[in-house]
Design an enzyme around this catalytic site. Structure first.
Site, PDB file in Angstrom:
ATOM      1  N   ASP A  72      24.257 -34.066   8.778  1.00 19.14           N
ATOM      2  CA  ASP A  72      23.782 -35.478   9.414  1.00 19.14           C
ATOM      3  C   ASP A  72      22.773 -36.031   8.436  1.00 19.14           C
ATOM      4  O   ASP A  72      22.650 -37.089   8.054  1.00 19.14           O
ATOM      5  CB  ASP A  72      23.037 -35.346  10.695  1.00 19.14           C
ATOM      6  CG  ASP A  72      24.255 -35.280  11.930  1.00 19.14           C
ATOM      7  OD1 ASP A  72      25.544 -35.599  11.237  1.00 19.14           O
ATOM      8  OD2 ASP A  72      24.108 -35.133  12.867  1.00 19.14           O
ATOM      9  N   GLY A  73      21.923 -35.153   7.668  1.00 19.87           N
ATOM     10  CA  GLY A  73      21.034 -35.548   6.724  1.00 19.87           C
ATOM     11  C   GLY A  73      21.767 -36.237   5.563  1.00 19.87           C
ATOM     12  O   GLY A  73      21.401 -37.470   5.052  1.00 19.87           O
ATOM     13  N   TYR A 186      15.741 -36.836  16.377  1.00 21.63           N
ATOM     14  CA  TYR A 186      14.167 -36.622  16.690  1.00 21.63           C
ATOM     15  C   TYR A 186      13.774 -37.049  18.178  1.00 21.63           C
ATOM     16  O   TYR A 186      13.226 -36.294  18.844  1.00 21.63           O
ATOM     17  CB  TYR A 186      13.417 -37.212  15.628  1.00 21.63           C
ATOM     18  CG  TYR A 186      11.962 -36.770  15.362  1.00 21.63           C
ATOM     19  CD1 TYR A 186      11.647 -35.540  15.730  1.00 21.63           C
ATOM     20  CD2 TYR A 186      11.171 -37.844  15.012  1.00 21.63           C
ATOM     21  CE1 TYR A 186      10.358 -35.009  15.819  1.00 21.63           C
ATOM     22  CE2 TYR A 186       9.499 -37.317  14.915  1.00 21.63           C
ATOM     23  CZ  TYR A 186       9.329 -35.909  15.385  1.00 21.63           C
ATOM     24  OH  TYR A 186       7.862 -35.523  15.274  1.00 21.63           O
ATOM     25  N   LEU A 188      15.462 -37.090  20.789  1.00 21.36           N
ATOM     26  CA  LEU A 188      15.633 -36.033  21.714  1.00 21.36           C
ATOM     27  C   LEU A 188      14.799 -34.978  21.814  1.00 21.36           C
ATOM     28  O   LEU A 188      14.244 -34.570  22.963  1.00 21.36           O
ATOM     29  CB  LEU A 188      17.144 -35.474  21.255  1.00 21.36           C
ATOM     30  CG  LEU A 188      17.800 -34.480  22.433  1.00 21.36           C
ATOM     31  CD1 LEU A 188      17.992 -34.964  23.750  1.00 21.36           C
ATOM     32  CD2 LEU A 188      19.081 -33.765  21.724  1.00 21.36           C
TER      33      LEU A 188
END
Length: 285
Positions: A72-73, A186, A188
């Site tokens: 995902d990054g 983040y 979450l």
């Protein structure tokens, strides 16, 4: 039939052996069906006499699909660089969760062929945009914009306004301002709710607030959020990528950006299935 995507770009944030192997597999699959392939500078180690590195500007002007290879990054990086300029993004997931990149490496050939044949689903996401009063530069984030102390176990004090209405003044480690896309990231971790990507909202999640009543707040996505800080040092972060130091009195503005992102998914992709599989929903203790 002419392919929906005739020029496909490949991008990554790493050039390790696994990434390069998958990139070569993508090139082979696409080239065999007559698709022109562009590669960005982060894949410069690929060795092929038929390929040369393309500039970011060349990819933006020519590609009609970008394949992001990584977690995902990598998807966040490619979304800001290319997706915000109108190029649809398809992700091959080499990370752990992979809420944005959802093609499994073992399914690359079949998934790519299906997407090129037009068997895919579009998923529209919005970016957040942030600015600092007195600074003309605008920054975007797909997941979240965060104001924080920049240090471990140190509070900052700030005031929050929504569309010029005062909401609260608070002491906390910081404030996470998240899009629905960022609600599984983040936010979450900070105790924020999971929000379906189609919900048109912005989340405000306090980080370790120094009171017993603070809860996450959801506001309409068209709202302008202003954070006021007085005589303090703090850090303004965009997807943990751009980090700006704030000093003294600062006013930070956050709002829904005009640019948007188009994600491409193989057919059958489902947000709730992703939550079950990646977050362990329905798992027994």
């Amino acid at each position: 039939m002419k392919p929906r995507f005739s020029i496909v770009a490949l991008s990554a944030t790493s050039q390790n052996d696994r990434v390069l192997s998958i990139a070569n597999q993508c090139i082979e699959v696409l080239s065999n069906i007559g698709i022109k392939v562009l590669i960005d500078k982060n894949l410069s180690k690929l060795k092929s006499k038929d390929l040369s590195v393309s500039s970011r500007e060349n990819i933006i002007s020519k590609a009609n699909l970008l394949i992001a290879i990584g977690g995902d990054g990598t998807m966040l990086n490619c979304s800001r660089k290319f997706g915000s300029k109108g190029i649809p993004i398809l992700g091959i997931n080499l990370g752990n969760l992979g809420f944005l990149a959802d093609i499994d490496p073992k399914d690359i050939t079949s998934s790519l062929l299906s997407v090129i044949e037009g068997k895919f689903e579009k998923d529209e996401r919005f970016f957040l945009e942030g600015s600092i009063e007195g600074n003309k530069t605008r920054f975007i984030a797909l997941n979240e914009i965060v104001v924080h102390s920049g240090k471990i176990a140190q509070l900052i004090e700030f005031s929050v306004f929504i569309d010029e209405s005062f909401v609260y003044r608070q002491k906390a480690d910081g404030l996470i301002i998240s899009s629905p896309t960022g609600s599984t990231a983040y936010s979450l971790s900070g105790g924020g709710p999971i929000v379906h990507p189609e919900v048109n909202t912005i989340l405000l999640v306090s980080m370790l607030p120094h009171n017993l009543t603070t809860r996450p707040l959801l506001v309409e996505a068209g709202s302008e959020i202003r954070i006021e800080l007085e005589n303090q040092k703090s850090v303004l972060s965009f997807d943990s990528h751009e980090n700006l130091l704030l000093k003294g009195n600062s006013s930070v503005y956050v709002y829904k950006a005009k640019s948007s992102l188009t994600l491409i998914h193989p057919q059958g992709q489902d947000f709730f299935a992703s939550c079950r599989n990646k977050l362990g929903w329905s798992s027994s203790i």
